[in-house]
Write an enzyme that holds these catalytic residues in place. Structure first.
Site, PDB file in Angstrom:
ATOM      1  N   ASP A 156       5.936  -9.220   3.919  1.00 32.98           N
ATOM      2  CA  ASP A 156       4.574  -8.932   3.469  1.00 32.98           C
ATOM      3  C   ASP A 156       3.582  -9.193   4.610  1.00 32.98           C
ATOM      4  O   ASP A 156       3.978  -9.676   5.686  1.00 32.98           O
ATOM      5  CB  ASP A 156       4.286  -9.815   2.245  1.00 32.98           C
ATOM      6  CG  ASP A 156       3.367  -9.122   1.255  1.00 32.98           C
ATOM      7  OD1 ASP A 156       2.624  -8.219   1.673  1.00 32.98           O
ATOM      8  OD2 ASP A 156       3.380  -9.497   0.070  1.00 32.98           O
ATOM      9  N   ASP A 217      -0.591  -2.455  -4.704  1.00 30.03           N
ATOM     10  CA  ASP A 217       0.451  -2.993  -5.589  1.00 30.03           C
ATOM     11  C   ASP A 217       0.425  -2.276  -6.930  1.00 30.03           C
ATOM     12  O   ASP A 217      -0.642  -2.068  -7.510  1.00 30.03           O
ATOM     13  CB  ASP A 217       0.160  -4.471  -5.893  1.00 30.03           C
ATOM     14  CG  ASP A 217       0.437  -5.371  -4.712  1.00 30.03           C
ATOM     15  OD1 ASP A 217       0.766  -4.858  -3.627  1.00 30.03           O
ATOM     16  OD2 ASP A 217       0.314  -6.593  -4.887  1.00 30.03           O
TER      17      ASP A 217
HETATM   18  C1  GLA Z   1       1.659  -8.640  -2.181  1.00 32.82           C
HETATM   19  C2  GLA Z   1       2.717  -7.550  -2.247  1.00 32.82           C
HETATM   20  C3  GLA Z   1       3.409  -7.582  -3.611  1.00 32.82           C
HETATM   21  C4  GLA Z   1       4.011  -8.948  -3.847  1.00 32.82           C
HETATM   22  C5  GLA Z   1       2.960 -10.025  -3.710  1.00 32.82           C
HETATM   23  C6  GLA Z   1       3.545 -11.412  -3.744  1.00 32.82           C
HETATM   24  O1  GLA Z   1       0.597  -8.398  -3.045  1.00 32.82           O
HETATM   25  O2  GLA Z   1       2.160  -6.282  -2.007  1.00 32.82           O
HETATM   26  O3  GLA Z   1       4.389  -6.579  -3.685  1.00 32.82           O
HETATM   27  O4  GLA Z   1       5.049  -9.149  -2.928  1.00 32.82           O
HETATM   28  O5  GLA Z   1       2.227  -9.906  -2.488  1.00 32.82           O
HETATM   29  O6  GLA Z   1       2.613 -12.418  -3.596  1.00 32.82           O
END
Ligand code: GLA
Length: 413
Positions: A156, A217
């Site tokens: 990430d 997301d």
């Molecule tokens: C980000 C990523 C998600 C997830 C969260 C975890 O938002 O895009 O897919 O992994 O972090 O904290």
């Protein structure tokens, strides 16, 4: 002269791209985040917290309930698996209460069931949920993952500088590679750069990563799925050409079987994700999923579209008054005529199915010998149809009709 040769050799090793031979088709598996988030309360919610028990249970169900036999193979941890601090010698440590046997034991468990194991980290100082990131420990962490026999790493990009990512993500990819253990490398590199107003260097990204997130997301709603579909449609000229065997765009997890999508909407997510050659990472409670949603996730014909070995990402070819047509070239080929997967999507909300009539020719299916057309959800075979044949489909509101047209050879061949 020797020195020059040495420098050339060094720079060619250093410049080597990921090329780990993995993800020749989009990865398929299960990922905890969308459904289970950062639930660390194993005292009050032991069955749903991020713990070794959750991953073991999902592993068992993926095997026992037929998911593994249709292609789902990775069991992936997302955020919130770590202790808040590294060990005194700088190592990553899994939460001692929630993963009492440690990560290697979980990895062994998953492998012993014939599946593969994925883990989550973050290129920055912290993960998005505030656990230790890899910056400053890149080499140590790459070696640690190899030591744990990790097969897939999602990296990430929270608490990191988007301008540093060209360097950071490519370096970590090389470090993973040089451990000698092949690991699928999932990057969030472009999405953080896009948010920072930086145009991502997709040719570098596809050289270093097996998959990458481009956009927001996913959340548990149809609005979120629609948003993502629009992003990939509106930006397809920039995004679609970067996909191919070993390197994929990732529109995020499948939320099929959760709370936010109707049956029709779940079918639409699965159809469009397969057109997009997307990784198929289910984030759902497999203990309680309703049969109709399980059935969607296990649709072998649509999975075959997603996993088509040519690896060409499809596109939105029509959008008017809430009706969309998405098309993806797939195998088999006859000369330079492809077969196609076609998804007809109804984004209208006026409560009654919409008819869509179109000739094969209008969809780009122009081979004179025709195409054997079948419906991939309804198991209807339309037989061989020709470029001038008009087909008519009835598409439910927020639903989809998905067809495959398999190119035919001339009979006298
Ligand atoms: C980000 C990523 C998600 C997830 C969260 C975890 O938002 O895009 O897919 O992994 O972090 O904290």
């Amino acid at each position: 002269m020797l020195a020059t040769l040495w420098i050339i050799l060094l720079s060619s090793t250093f410049g080597k791209c990921l090329d780990n031979g993995l993800a020749k088709t989009p990865p398929m598996g299960w990922l905890s985040w969308e459904r289970f988030r950062c639930n660390t309360d194993c005292v009050n919610d032991p069955d749903n917290c991020i713990s070794e028990q959750l991953f073991q249970t999902m592993t068992d169900i993926v095997v026992a309930d037929g998911y593994a036999s249709v292609g789902y193979e990775y069991i992936n941890i997302d955020d919130c698996w770590l202790e808040k601090h590294r060990s005194h010698d700088g190592k990553l440590v899994a939460d001692r209460k929630r993963f009492p046997n440690g990560i290697k034991a979980l990895s062994d468990y998953i492998h012993s069931r014939g599946l593969k194991f994925g883990i989550y980290e973050d290129y920055g100082n912290y993960t998005c949920a505030g656990y230790p990131g890899i910056i400053g420990y890149e080499e140590k962490d790459a070696l640690q993952f190899a030591d744990w026999n990790v097969d897939y790493v999602k990296l990430d990009g929270c608490y990191a500088l988007p301008y540093d990512m060209d360097h950071g993500y490519s370096t970590f990819g090389r470090l993973l590679n040089s451990t000698g253990k092949s690991m699928v490398y999932s990057c969030s590199w472009p999405v953080y750069q896009i948010y920072a107003g930086i145009q991502p260097n997709y040719s570098a990204i596809q050289t270093h990563c097996n998959l990458w997130r481009n956009y927001d997301d996913i959340q548990d709603s149809w609005a979120s799925v629609e948003n993502i579909i629009d992003y990939y449609g509106n930006n397809q000229d920039v995004i679609a050409p970067n996909a191919g065997p070993g390197h994929w765009n990732d529109p995020d997890m499948l939320i099929i079987g959760n709370f936010g999508l109707s049956y029709e909407q779940a079918k639409t997510q699965f159809a469009i994700w397969s057109i997009l050659a997307a990784p198929l990472l289910m984030s759902v409670d497999l203990r309680t999923i309703r049969p109709q949603f399980k059935h969607i996730l296990q649709n072998r014909k649509i999975i075959a579209v997603d996993q088509d070995p040519l690896g060409i990402q499809g596109r939105r070819i029509y959008k008017h008054k809430g009706i969309e047509i998405w098309s993806r070239p797939i195998g088999p080929l006859y000369q330079n005529f492809y077969s196609y997967a076609i998804a007809f999507v109804n984004r209208r909300t006026d409560g009654t199915p919409s008819d869509i009539s179109v000739t094969l020719k209008e969809l780009g299916l122009i081979n004179f010998s025709g195409y054997r057309v079948e419906d991939l959800y309804e198991n209807v075979d339309y037989g061989v149809l020709y470029p001038n044949t008009k087909i008519k489909v009835k598409v439910n509101p927020s639903g989809v009709v998905m067809l495959k047209g398999e190119v035919q050879y001339p009979v006298d061949l």
